[in-house]
Design a protein around this motif. Structure first.
Motif, mmCIF file in Angstrom:
data_model
loop_
_atom_site.group_PDB
_atom_site.id
_atom_site.type_symbol
_atom_site.label_atom_id
_atom_site.label_comp_id
_atom_site.label_asym_id
_atom_site.label_seq_id
_atom_site.Cartn_x
_atom_site.Cartn_y
_atom_site.Cartn_z
ATOM 1 N N CYS A 152 0.793 -1.219 0.000
ATOM 2 C CA CYS A 152 0.000 0.000 0.000
ATOM 3 C C CYS A 152 0.833 1.281 0.000
ATOM 4 O O CYS A 152 1.936 1.335 0.548
ATOM 5 N N ASN A 153 0.238 2.306 -0.576
ATOM 6 C CA ASN A 153 0.749 3.663 -0.508
ATOM 7 C C ASN A 153 0.145 4.364 0.707
ATOM 8 O O ASN A 153 -0.824 3.890 1.312
ATOM 9 N N ALA B 33 1.427 9.692 -11.700
ATOM 10 C CA ALA B 33 2.874 9.607 -11.478
ATOM 11 C C ALA B 33 3.333 8.243 -10.977
ATOM 12 O O ALA B 33 4.521 7.939 -11.010
ATOM 13 N N ALA B 34 2.409 7.401 -10.527
ATOM 14 C CA ALA B 34 2.780 6.128 -9.910
ATOM 15 C C ALA B 34 3.446 5.181 -10.903
ATOM 16 O O ALA B 34 3.120 5.164 -12.095
ATOM 17 N N ALA B 35 4.377 4.373 -10.392
ATOM 18 C CA ALA B 35 5.021 3.330 -11.192
ATOM 19 C C ALA B 35 4.115 2.098 -11.255
ATOM 20 O O ALA B 35 3.423 1.769 -10.291
ATOM 21 N N ARG B 36 4.148 1.418 -12.383
ATOM 22 C CA ARG B 36 3.348 0.204 -12.573
ATOM 23 C C ARG B 36 4.198 -1.027 -12.267
ATOM 24 O O ARG B 36 5.290 -1.175 -12.811
ATOM 25 N N GLU C 214 7.448 6.597 -2.465
ATOM 26 C CA GLU C 214 7.647 6.125 -1.087
ATOM 27 C C GLU C 214 7.416 4.630 -0.980
ATOM 28 O O GLU C 214 8.215 3.894 -0.392
ATOM 29 N N ALA C 215 6.311 4.150 -1.546
ATOM 30 C CA ALA C 215 6.008 2.718 -1.491
ATOM 31 C C ALA C 215 7.014 1.903 -2.294
ATOM 32 O O ALA C 215 7.393 0.794 -1.902
ATOM 33 N N GLN C 216 7.458 2.442 -3.420
ATOM 34 C CA GLN C 216 8.438 1.738 -4.241
ATOM 35 C C GLN C 216 9.750 1.571 -3.474
ATOM 36 O O GLN C 216 10.363 0.496 -3.507
#
Length: 253
Positions: free
Chosen positions: A72-73, A86-89, A240-242
């Motif tokens: 989770c973010n 903007a999130a990475a897949r 942050e989550a990445q």
């Protein structure tokens, strides 16, 4: 942009659902561009399973207070549209099980993190386990087996002493549950091109069930387990989550 929100029943998640859906709207999942979950990893996994019927539908999970959220973010109400863009897949593999139950009924089920074969009664399960095309089967007695993907390897698999798999690797792990003769068995790391065949010995007297996070099927006679060749699901993670996932899996970005 159309968003489908999914929330756990906990008060914190329900409160966030009301606030976010009031701000951004609520769209049926089949018509949405994104699915956003509010809760923890369980809620995220339920949504990822839902997307199996909706290919390429990405899931952005946000963790609410008191929830566990490796996937989770952070929860923030403002700036969601910008975060989604903007999130990475992260493309996650899907496990598939072709099952035969007592009486001859066949079923297929799917899992994002792990598939568990486990005893239904007090008696240990007796299983014949073979990697297709790689020699003779191995007979084991114990509580069962777990087949896991890289993203699932941090959870139940680790509590059983299984290996941590690198995120994004083409690997699966097979870990035993309370195997009766541990010296004859150790967790195995397999290529995700391998196929695992499991036959239940004395199935009528030592019944075995198969379970995922979404369903449990009892009285299994045999199962073929493998990575689905034509299914993946998409998780969206912010910076942050990445970073947290890379640290957890011992990998640099």
């Amino acid at each position: 942009m159309k968003i489908a929100f999914r929330a756990s029943p906990r008060p914190g998640a329900q409160g966030a659902l009301h606030e976010l859906s009031s701000r951004y709207g609520q769209t049926p999942a089949a018509e949405a561009d994104f699915i956003v979950t509010l809760g923890g990893d369980g809620t995220a996994l339920e949504a990822l399973h839902e997307t199996l019927a909706m290919p390429a539908k990405p899931v952005f999970a946000m963790r609410t207070d008191s929830s566990t959220g490796v996937l989770c973010n952070s929860l923030r109400v403002h700036g969601l549209i910008e975060r989604l863009h903007a999130a990475a897949r992260v493309e996650l593999p899907v496990l598939q099980a072709e099952i035969e139950q007592a009486g001859g009924r066949s079923q297929v089920l799917f899992a994002i993190n792990e598939i568990v074969l486990e005893r239904q009664v007090f008696q240990q399960a007796k299983l014949s386990v073979a990697v297709r095309g790689n020699g003779d089967p191995m007979n084991i007695n114990g509580d069962g087996l777990v087949l896991t993907t890289p993203i699932g390897s941090t959870g139940y698999n680790r509590t059983l002493g299984g290996p941590l798999l690198p995120l994004g690797s083409s690997l699966m792990a097979v870990t035993g549950k309370a195997i009766g003769c541990p010296l004859a068995w150790s967790p195995a790391v397999l290529s995700d091109h391998e196929i695992l065949d499991v036959e239940v010995i004395e199935a009528a007297h030592r019944p075995v069930q198969i379970a995922t996070t979404s369903e449990t099927i009892p009285n299994i006679c045999r199962a073929r387990l493998f990575r689905s060749p034509d299914r993946t699901v998409t998780l969206l993670v912010d910076g942050e989550a990445q970073s947290r996932l890379c640290t957890l899996f011992g990998r640099q970005r």
